[in-house]
Write a protein that holds these residues in place. Structure first.
Motif, PDB file in Angstrom:
ATOM      1  N   SER A 117      73.125  82.099  39.281  1.00  0.00           N
ATOM      2  CA  SER A 117      71.687  82.225  39.496  1.00  0.00           C
ATOM      3  C   SER A 117      71.022  80.906  39.850  1.00  0.00           C
ATOM      4  O   SER A 117      71.188  79.907  39.161  1.00  0.00           O
ATOM      5  N   GLY A 118      70.249  80.958  40.914  1.00  0.00           N
ATOM      6  CA  GLY A 118      69.390  79.841  41.291  1.00  0.00           C
ATOM      7  C   GLY A 118      67.935  80.166  41.015  1.00  0.00           C
ATOM      8  O   GLY A 118      67.043  79.494  41.528  1.00  0.00           O
ATOM      9  N   LEU A 119      67.692  81.211  40.223  1.00  0.00           N
ATOM     10  CA  LEU A 119      66.312  81.632  39.945  1.00  0.00           C
ATOM     11  C   LEU A 119      65.599  80.639  39.038  1.00  0.00           C
ATOM     12  O   LEU A 119      66.179  80.157  38.066  1.00  0.00           O
ATOM     13  N   PRO A 120      64.332  80.379  39.322  1.00  0.00           N
ATOM     14  CA  PRO A 120      63.548  79.456  38.481  1.00  0.00           C
ATOM     15  C   PRO A 120      62.935  80.187  37.277  1.00  0.00           C
ATOM     16  O   PRO A 120      61.741  80.496  37.275  1.00  0.00           O
ATOM     17  N   PHE A 121      63.733  80.462  36.260  1.00  0.00           N
ATOM     18  CA  PHE A 121      63.244  81.226  35.110  1.00  0.00           C
ATOM     19  C   PHE A 121      62.023  80.585  34.455  1.00  0.00           C
ATOM     20  O   PHE A 121      61.192  81.279  33.887  1.00  0.00           O
ATOM     21  N   ALA A 122      61.899  79.270  34.544  1.00  0.00           N
ATOM     22  CA  ALA A 122      60.754  78.587  33.940  1.00  0.00           C
ATOM     23  C   ALA A 122      59.449  78.949  34.640  1.00  0.00           C
ATOM     24  O   ALA A 122      58.379  78.884  34.025  1.00  0.00           O
ATOM     25  N   SER A 123      59.503  79.353  35.902  1.00  0.00           N
ATOM     26  CA  SER A 123      58.271  79.672  36.612  1.00  0.00           C
ATOM     27  C   SER A 123      58.112  81.155  36.944  1.00  0.00           C
ATOM     28  O   SER A 123      57.060  81.572  37.419  1.00  0.00           O
ATOM     29  N   LEU A 124      59.138  81.970  36.688  1.00  0.00           N
ATOM     30  CA  LEU A 124      59.013  83.411  36.921  1.00  0.00           C
ATOM     31  C   LEU A 124      58.149  84.039  35.826  1.00  0.00           C
ATOM     32  O   LEU A 124      58.165  83.570  34.684  1.00  0.00           O
ATOM     33  N   PRO A 125      57.435  85.115  36.159  1.00  0.00           N
ATOM     34  CA  PRO A 125      56.724  85.841  35.097  1.00  0.00           C
ATOM     35  C   PRO A 125      57.720  86.305  34.028  1.00  0.00           C
ATOM     36  O   PRO A 125      58.847  86.695  34.349  1.00  0.00           O
ATOM     37  N   LYS A 126      57.312  86.249  32.781  1.00  0.00           N
ATOM     38  CA  LYS A 126      58.216  86.589  31.668  1.00  0.00           C
ATOM     39  C   LYS A 126      58.778  88.000  31.819  1.00  0.00           C
ATOM     40  O   LYS A 126      59.959  88.232  31.568  1.00  0.00           O
TER      41      LYS A 126
END
Length: 187
Positions: A117-126
């Motif tokens: 995963s390269g997803l930005p979990f810190a900036s994605l909606p919870k």
């Protein structure tokens, strides 16, 4: 050229892109370090962006391994389609990885060995992060599936521990900015 395109996508949609520049090859090497390429039948990548991790996966996989990429950003999706147009057993999906199950059925995939995963979990909606991680935990091979992601801080480790009990953390300084690789075992 790719760096400028990446930066433009970040400026347009910072929450979805999550970084100003593509990941370094050093980070890419660390991201694939825990993959057993001889054994892997299916590898899924969330948010491949310009395909830095994808290139490493494709270089190392065996010819029988199915690779599925989920890219939500249309510019990156089109870039990936062009860049990897001659690859066999590679499916590039222009959709949210929240809908992963639909595509696993479409491509007759029963078991996922690794999700990168390269997803930005810190900036994605919870709520989006929760949906993605619940699906990820459920769909990974239950005996030895692994979820590998990177983050720029360790703030999301506690959140990830709701889904994965065993998380190995490695640091990669040769990236802008430096990053943490989190290798999560599905137990």
């Amino acid at each position: 050229m790719i760096e400028l395109s990446f930066m433009m996508q970040y400026l347009k949609k910072p929450r979805a892109t999550g970084a100003v520049l593509p990941s370094s090859r050093y980070l890419a090497n660390k991201m694939i370090m825990d993959i057993d390429f001889k054994r892997a039948k299916c590898i899924v990548e969330y948010g491949p962006g310009t395909g830095v991790f994808t290139e490493k996966i494709l270089e190392n996989r065996n010819s029988e391994t199915t690779v599925i990429l989920f890219e939500y950003n249309e510019k990156f999706y089109n870039l990936l389609k062009y860049k990897f147009k001659n690859e066999d057993n590679l499916f590039i999906v222009h959709d949210s990885c929240e809908n992963i199950e639909r595509y696993l059925n479409k491509y007759n995939v029963e078991d996922i060995d690794y999700i990168i995963s390269g997803l930005p979990f810190a900036s994605l909606p919870k709520s989006t992060s929760i949906n993605i991680l619940e699906e990820t935990k459920q769909l990974l091979n239950q005996s030895n599936g692994r979820f590998i992601t990177f983050q720029y801080t360790l703030l999301k480790v506690k959140f990830l521990k709701h889904y994965f009990k065993d998380i190995k953390v490695k640091r990669e300084f040769r990236n802008i900015p430096p990053a943490y690789v989190l290798s999560c075992i599905n137990k």
